[in-house]
Design a protein around this motif. Structure first.
Motif, short mmCIF file in Angstrom:
data_model
loop_
_atom_site.label_atom_id
_atom_site.label_comp_id
_atom_site.label_asym_id
_atom_site.label_seq_id
_atom_site.Cartn_x
_atom_site.Cartn_y
_atom_site.Cartn_z
N GLY A 132 39.05 64.89 72.23
CA GLY A 132 39.16 65.23 70.92
C GLY A 132 40.39 66.09 70.40
O GLY A 132 40.20 66.82 69.58
N VAL A 133 41.13 66.14 71.22
CA VAL A 133 42.43 67.05 71.04
C VAL A 133 43.05 66.91 69.60
O VAL A 133 43.45 67.59 68.87
CB VAL A 133 43.51 66.97 72.05
N THR A 134 43.07 65.55 69.18
CA THR A 134 43.54 65.25 67.92
C THR A 134 42.46 65.85 66.70
O THR A 134 42.94 66.29 65.85
CB THR A 134 43.97 63.78 67.77
N ASP A 135 41.49 65.58 66.93
CA ASP A 135 40.23 66.18 65.97
C ASP A 135 40.51 67.74 65.88
O ASP A 135 40.47 68.22 64.75
CB ASP A 135 38.89 65.84 66.57
N SER A 136 40.59 68.23 67.13
CA SER A 136 40.75 69.85 66.93
C SER A 136 42.14 70.27 66.30
O SER A 136 42.20 71.24 65.33
CB SER A 136 40.89 70.30 68.37
#
Length: 256
Positions: A132-136
């Motif tokens: 979930g790096v894009t969510d973070s």
């Protein structure tokens, strides 16, 4: 050869660029614009390449980078850190600061909410993408005043599905996360599949409510003249591999 800067229409009006290997001073197997501090390249050549890259995107800006660890960790920065912090994404609302992400097959993602004056950059390899790096990154941008529906995102050069062979265990990890993820895999040779990292990252962005998403569709593995590729170097048993950099910054309204 001058530095090649690849830009995305979705980020028009924001200083940004996806860079490859054209226009640098490195030689040997990492010849070109190698910006990888962790490579075995001459540190002076890497420093010159990083300077050239930054100047090509936002002249005079300070470059903020990371010690990337394939995580979902995102940091908010107000200045270029003296030492690279561990993580895989950066966000800021400060003019005169360039956010930089290194890749060599993983997907670089640049994001901007022009109205809020908030930008982000994420390193999305498969591990970070699933975590979930894009969510973070989006959540951190929101804390600075960005709104999801106003954020535009562009996914830069990365390994394409035709070049990204994976095994059954890899597929199983993604299907366990969400059965619908099977659509990002095409049939390959027996016991193997072809994974579409770019499409998977785009789906994560769309699911997070991002208003505009651009996929550049550039394959790092297949285009040796233009991009570095970890997988290509590994397949050739080369002793080292270069890294390309993706940059985004906010211009200082009073000039840098």
């Amino acid at each position: 050869m001058s530095v090649e800067v690849i830009r995305a229409a979705a980020l028009e009006g924001v200083a940004h660029g996806f860079l490859g290997r054209r226009g640098g001073v490195s030689t040997g197997v990492v010849s070109g614009l190698n910006t990888g501090i962790g490579s075995g390249d001459d540190p002076a050549a890497v420093a010159e390449n990083r300077h050239r890259a930054a100047e090509a995107v936002l002249s005079g800006a300070a470059l903020a980078g990371l010690y990337q660890i394939h995580s979902a960790d995102c940091l908010t920065v107000t200045q270029a850190p003296a030492e690279r912090p561990r993580g895989d994404a950066l966000v800021t609302d400060r003019p005169g600061l360039l956010l930089g992400i290194l890749t060599a097959d993983c997907a670089p993602v640049l994001l901007a909410d022009r109205e809020a004056g908030v930008i982000g950059a994420a390193h999305a390899g498969w591990k970070g993408a699933v975590a979930g790096v894009t969510d973070s990154t989006i959540a951190a941008m929101q804390k600075l005043g960005a709104r999801r529906e106003r954020i535009a995102a562009a996914i830069g050069p990365c390994i394409a599905r035709a070049s990204y062979e994976v095994d059954e265990g890899f597929l199983a990890r993604f299907v366990a996360e969400d059965p619908e993820n099977e659509r990002f895999f095409a049939a390959g040779r027996p016991g193997h599949h072809q994974f579409d990292l770019e499409a998977y990252v785009a789906r994560r962005l769309a699911s997070a409510g991002i208003g505009r998403i651009e996929l550049l569709g550039l394959d790092t593995y297949a285009d040796e003249a233009r991009f570095y590729s970890f997988r290509r170097a590994t397949h050739r048993k080369e002793p080292d591999y270069g890294r390309q950099i993706s940059l985004i910054g906010l211009a200082d309204p009073e000039g840098l």
